[in-house]
Design a protein around this motif. Structure first.
Motif: not given
Length: 173
Positions: A55-64, A91-93, A112-119
């Motif tokens: 998986l690739y997790l893309d953090f935009p510069p505006e994160f969070p 991309s995973i919605c 972040v852990e939630f995003i990975l778990h949900r994906g």
């Protein structure tokens, strides 16, 4: 908590690396400009087969203030498709774009852990045929807009009855 600290925490449970800017073009994902992308390698069973999941997790510069996007590796996505909530760009919605999801700064690690778990769950749920059918039925318009609105032409055609020309039957072609 800064991204570096989040990354170090995630490395304790998953195999992770920060993707070099020079690799972006070769990977051909719509990553954020000037953001940071993590490659996360994990495991999953799918249809009774072991799957090494990248998986690739893309953090935009505006994160969070702007949410990260999660992508599945293309060569993994190809044999799995079609899974609800996995888009054509891989991309995973995780969140509806229309929702203003607020991320608590003191809870970034859990987020972040939630995003990975949900994906992972979205991919795993893709095994279940009835789940897939129900999700695609619920999200028909969203999928139509994502997949077909730019490529296919839709015409509204009216047919008239010979016996009563005032009655019109509508059809979509």
């Amino acid at each position: 908590m800064k991204l570096e600290a989040l990354f170090q925490h995630l490395c304790k449970t998953e195999k992770c690396r920060i993707v070099d800017d020079g690799e972006y073009e070769g990977l051909k994902y719509p990553f954020s400009k000037e953001g940071q992308v993590w490659e996360i390698t994990s495991e999953l069973t799918f249809e009774d087969k072991f799957l090494e999941l990248v998986l690739y997790l893309d953090f935009p510069p505006e994160f969070p203030y702007k949410l990260p996007k999660l992508y599945i590796e293309r060569n993994i996505n190809e044999p799995l498709k079609y899974i609800p909530h996995v888009n054509e760009d891989c991309s995973i919605c995780i969140f509806d774009d229309g929702l203003n999801t607020v991320v608590q700064k003191d809870n970034l690690q859990d987020f972040v852990e939630f995003i990975l778990h949900r994906g992972k769950k979205i991919i795993k749920d893709g095994e279940d045929r009835s789940y897939k059918e129900a999700e695609f039925r619920k999200e028909f318009k969203a999928y139509w807009d994502l997949e077909y609105s730019d490529r296919d032409k839709v015409f509204l055609i009216g047919l008239h009855s010979i016996s009563d020309p005032t009655k019109e039957i509508k059809a979509v072609a």
